[in-house]
Design a protein around this motif. Structure first.
Motif, PDB file in Angstrom:
ATOM      1  N   ARG A  34     -52.143   4.356  -6.263  1.00 31.39           N
ATOM      2  CA  ARG A  34     -51.940   5.405  -7.272  1.00 31.39           C
ATOM      3  C   ARG A  34     -50.467   5.807  -7.363  1.00 31.39           C
ATOM      4  O   ARG A  34     -49.979   6.090  -8.450  1.00 31.39           O
ATOM      5  CB  ARG A  34     -52.793   6.631  -6.951  1.00 31.39           C
ATOM      6  CG  ARG A  34     -54.263   6.450  -7.244  1.00 31.39           C
ATOM      7  CD  ARG A  34     -55.005   7.737  -6.989  1.00 31.39           C
ATOM      8  NE  ARG A  34     -56.408   7.635  -7.358  1.00 31.39           N
ATOM      9  CZ  ARG A  34     -57.201   8.688  -7.544  1.00 31.39           C
ATOM     10  NH1 ARG A  34     -56.729   9.917  -7.415  1.00 31.39           N
ATOM     11  NH2 ARG A  34     -58.446   8.515  -7.862  1.00 31.39           N
ATOM     12  N   THR A  35     -49.773   5.848  -6.226  1.00 35.53           N
ATOM     13  CA  THR A  35     -48.349   6.194  -6.276  1.00 35.53           C
ATOM     14  C   THR A  35     -47.563   5.087  -6.970  1.00 35.53           C
ATOM     15  O   THR A  35     -46.613   5.369  -7.691  1.00 35.53           O
ATOM     16  CB  THR A  35     -47.751   6.477  -4.883  1.00 35.53           C
ATOM     17  OG1 THR A  35     -47.788   5.306  -4.071  1.00 35.53           O
ATOM     18  CG2 THR A  35     -48.465   7.626  -4.185  1.00 35.53           C
ATOM     19  N   SER A  36     -47.969   3.846  -6.778  1.00 39.49           N
ATOM     20  CA  SER A  36     -47.305   2.725  -7.458  1.00 39.49           C
ATOM     21  C   SER A  36     -47.507   2.822  -8.963  1.00 39.49           C
ATOM     22  O   SER A  36     -46.565   2.645  -9.740  1.00 39.49           O
ATOM     23  CB  SER A  36     -47.846   1.386  -6.953  1.00 39.49           C
ATOM     24  OG  SER A  36     -47.480   1.192  -5.610  1.00 39.49           O
ATOM     25  N   THR A  37     -48.736   3.123  -9.378  1.00 38.88           N
ATOM     26  CA  THR A  37     -49.041   3.278 -10.794  1.00 38.88           C
ATOM     27  C   THR A  37     -48.226   4.415 -11.405  1.00 38.88           C
ATOM     28  O   THR A  37     -47.806   4.335 -12.555  1.00 38.88           O
ATOM     29  CB  THR A  37     -50.552   3.546 -10.988  1.00 38.88           C
ATOM     30  OG1 THR A  37     -51.283   2.439 -10.454  1.00 38.88           O
ATOM     31  CG2 THR A  37     -50.914   3.732 -12.446  1.00 38.88           C
ATOM     32  N   ALA A  38     -47.968   5.450 -10.617  1.00 39.14           N
ATOM     33  CA  ALA A  38     -47.200   6.608 -11.094  1.00 39.14           C
ATOM     34  C   ALA A  38     -45.697   6.338 -11.108  1.00 39.14           C
ATOM     35  O   ALA A  38     -44.931   7.176 -11.561  1.00 39.14           O
ATOM     36  CB  ALA A  38     -47.511   7.826 -10.235  1.00 39.14           C
ATOM     37  N   PRO A  43     -45.911   2.798   0.254  1.00 38.35           N
ATOM     38  CA  PRO A  43     -46.859   1.845   0.852  1.00 38.35           C
ATOM     39  C   PRO A  43     -47.858   2.547   1.772  1.00 38.35           C
ATOM     40  O   PRO A  43     -47.604   3.669   2.229  1.00 38.35           O
ATOM     41  CB  PRO A  43     -45.960   0.886   1.627  1.00 38.35           C
ATOM     42  CG  PRO A  43     -44.666   1.586   1.799  1.00 38.35           C
ATOM     43  CD  PRO A  43     -44.546   2.592   0.704  1.00 38.35           C
ATOM     44  N   PRO A  44     -48.993   1.909   2.056  1.00 31.64           N
ATOM     45  CA  PRO A  44     -49.992   2.518   2.943  1.00 31.64           C
ATOM     46  C   PRO A  44     -49.400   2.968   4.284  1.00 31.64           C
ATOM     47  O   PRO A  44     -49.767   4.030   4.795  1.00 31.64           O
ATOM     48  CB  PRO A  44     -51.036   1.415   3.137  1.00 31.64           C
ATOM     49  CG  PRO A  44     -50.936   0.585   1.890  1.00 31.64           C
ATOM     50  CD  PRO A  44     -49.470   0.613   1.530  1.00 31.64           C
ATOM     51  N   LEU A  45     -48.476   2.173   4.842  1.00 30.18           N
ATOM     52  CA  LEU A  45     -47.840   2.584   6.101  1.00 30.18           C
ATOM     53  C   LEU A  45     -47.038   3.866   5.895  1.00 30.18           C
ATOM     54  O   LEU A  45     -47.023   4.745   6.761  1.00 30.18           O
ATOM     55  CB  LEU A  45     -46.940   1.472   6.646  1.00 30.18           C
ATOM     56  CG  LEU A  45     -46.217   1.800   7.957  1.00 30.18           C
ATOM     57  CD1 LEU A  45     -47.204   2.136   9.073  1.00 30.18           C
ATOM     58  CD2 LEU A  45     -45.323   0.645   8.364  1.00 30.18           C
ATOM     59  N   ALA A  68     -50.780  11.601  -7.891  1.00 35.59           N
ATOM     60  CA  ALA A  68     -51.776  10.631  -7.421  1.00 35.59           C
ATOM     61  C   ALA A  68     -53.041  11.316  -6.897  1.00 35.59           C
ATOM     62  O   ALA A  68     -54.140  10.777  -7.029  1.00 35.59           O
ATOM     63  CB  ALA A  68     -51.161   9.749  -6.334  1.00 35.59           C
ATOM     64  N   LEU A  69     -52.888  12.502  -6.313  1.00 34.42           N
ATOM     65  CA  LEU A  69     -54.034  13.246  -5.792  1.00 34.42           C
ATOM     66  C   LEU A  69     -54.650  14.178  -6.835  1.00 34.42           C
ATOM     67  O   LEU A  69     -55.659  14.820  -6.583  1.00 34.42           O
ATOM     68  CB  LEU A  69     -53.617  14.057  -4.556  1.00 34.42           C
ATOM     69  CG  LEU A  69     -53.260  13.235  -3.324  1.00 34.42           C
ATOM     70  CD1 LEU A  69     -52.570  14.106  -2.285  1.00 34.42           C
ATOM     71  CD2 LEU A  69     -54.506  12.574  -2.740  1.00 34.42           C
ATOM     72  N   GLN A  70     -54.006  14.249  -8.006  1.00 33.79           N
ATOM     73  CA  GLN A  70     -54.472  15.070  -9.126  1.00 33.79           C
ATOM     74  C   GLN A  70     -54.542  16.554  -8.762  1.00 33.79           C
ATOM     75  O   GLN A  70     -55.537  17.235  -9.000  1.00 33.79           O
ATOM     76  CB  GLN A  70     -55.819  14.577  -9.645  1.00 33.79           C
ATOM     77  CG  GLN A  70     -55.756  13.152 -10.158  1.00 33.79           C
ATOM     78  CD  GLN A  70     -57.091  12.641 -10.650  1.00 33.79           C
ATOM     79  OE1 GLN A  70     -58.101  12.811  -9.998  1.00 33.79           O
ATOM     80  NE2 GLN A  70     -57.075  12.021 -11.805  1.00 33.79           N
ATOM     81  N   VAL A  71     -53.452  17.032  -8.161  1.00 33.08           N
ATOM     82  CA  VAL A  71     -53.325  18.456  -7.842  1.00 33.08           C
ATOM     83  C   VAL A  71     -51.930  18.923  -8.255  1.00 33.08           C
ATOM     84  O   VAL A  71     -51.007  18.109  -8.356  1.00 33.08           O
ATOM     85  CB  VAL A  71     -53.526  18.744  -6.329  1.00 33.08           C
ATOM     86  CG1 VAL A  71     -54.932  18.378  -5.884  1.00 33.08           C
ATOM     87  CG2 VAL A  71     -52.490  18.032  -5.472  1.00 33.08           C
ATOM     88  N   PRO A  72     -51.749  20.214  -8.502  1.00 35.17           N
ATOM     89  CA  PRO A  72     -50.394  20.715  -8.752  1.00 35.17           C
ATOM     90  C   PRO A  72     -49.543  20.508  -7.499  1.00 35.17           C
ATOM     91  O   PRO A  72     -50.035  20.654  -6.374  1.00 35.17           O
ATOM     92  CB  PRO A  72     -50.605  22.207  -9.021  1.00 35.17           C
ATOM     93  CG  PRO A  72     -52.066  22.380  -9.278  1.00 35.17           C
ATOM     94  CD  PRO A  72     -52.761  21.257  -8.580  1.00 35.17           C
ATOM     95  N   TYR A  73     -48.266  20.180  -7.673  1.00 34.02           N
ATOM     96  CA  TYR A  73     -47.426  19.901  -6.506  1.00 34.02           C
ATOM     97  C   TYR A  73     -47.376  21.079  -5.551  1.00 34.02           C
ATOM     98  O   TYR A  73     -47.296  20.896  -4.332  1.00 34.02           O
ATOM     99  CB  TYR A  73     -46.017  19.464  -6.917  1.00 34.02           C
ATOM    100  CG  TYR A  73     -45.178  20.549  -7.524  1.00 34.02           C
ATOM    101  CD1 TYR A  73     -44.399  21.369  -6.727  1.00 34.02           C
ATOM    102  CD2 TYR A  73     -45.165  20.764  -8.895  1.00 34.02           C
ATOM    103  CE1 TYR A  73     -43.635  22.380  -7.279  1.00 34.02           C
ATOM    104  CE2 TYR A  73     -44.404  21.761  -9.453  1.00 34.02           C
ATOM    105  CZ  TYR A  73     -43.640  22.568  -8.645  1.00 34.02           C
ATOM    106  OH  TYR A  73     -42.892  23.565  -9.189  1.00 34.02           O
ATOM    107  N   ALA A  74     -47.451  22.306  -6.054  1.00 35.34           N
ATOM    108  CA  ALA A  74     -47.401  23.486  -5.177  1.00 35.34           C
ATOM    109  C   ALA A  74     -48.572  23.509  -4.204  1.00 35.34           C
ATOM    110  O   ALA A  74     -48.457  24.039  -3.096  1.00 35.34           O
ATOM    111  CB  ALA A  74     -47.378  24.765  -6.010  1.00 35.34           C
ATOM    112  N   GLN A  75     -49.678  22.907  -4.589  1.00 41.40           N
ATOM    113  CA  GLN A  75     -50.857  22.891  -3.712  1.00 41.40           C
ATOM    114  C   GLN A  75     -50.589  22.083  -2.445  1.00 41.40           C
ATOM    115  O   GLN A  75     -51.222  22.302  -1.426  1.00 41.40           O
ATOM    116  CB  GLN A  75     -52.072  22.334  -4.451  1.00 41.40           C
ATOM    117  CG  GLN A  75     -53.364  22.530  -3.702  1.00 41.40           C
ATOM    118  CD  GLN A  75     -54.583  22.201  -4.542  1.00 41.40           C
ATOM    119  OE1 GLN A  75     -54.507  22.111  -5.763  1.00 41.40           O
ATOM    120  NE2 GLN A  75     -55.698  22.016  -3.899  1.00 41.40           N
TER     121      GLN A  75
END
Length: 109
Positions: A34-38, A43-45, A68-75
């Protein structure tokens, strides 16, 4: 090379990333994808090292992890609300029946 220590805010963010990733049922590999798509691949490591407090989270990491986690960054940098059901991270489009939190971290009226 000097070892960089993760501070209290970084430790909280690391714990929130792990907690929300697990609540979402994501593996470290899936979160990495998801981070790559964004557009900012971790990487997983790297995800593993972040969650263990072995890697600092910079602003770019924080923003892409939130996306990627679908939350506001402040969370990711705030203590989670004391809800045993959702732990402050209900999925997008849902509200917690126990505490009323929404995916944006706001309580329903």
């Amino acid at each position: 090379m000097t070892e960089r220590i993760v501070g209290p805010a970084g430790s909280l963010a690391a714990e929130n990333v792990r907690r929300i990733r697990e609540l979402r049922g994501l593996t470290k590999k899936a979160l990495s994808e998801r981070t790559s798509t964004a557009g900012c691949p971790i990487p997983p490591l790297g995800i593993s090292r972040i969650e263990k407090g072995e890697r600092r989270i910079d602003v770019d990491d924080l923003l892409v992890l939130a996306q990627a986690l679908q939350v506001p960054y402040a969370q990711l940098i705030e203590p989670p609300p004391p809800c045993a059901s959702c732990q402050g991270a209900p999925p997008i489009g849902f509200s917690c029946l126990a505490c009323g939190a929404t995916a944006e971290g706001e309580a329903n009226a």
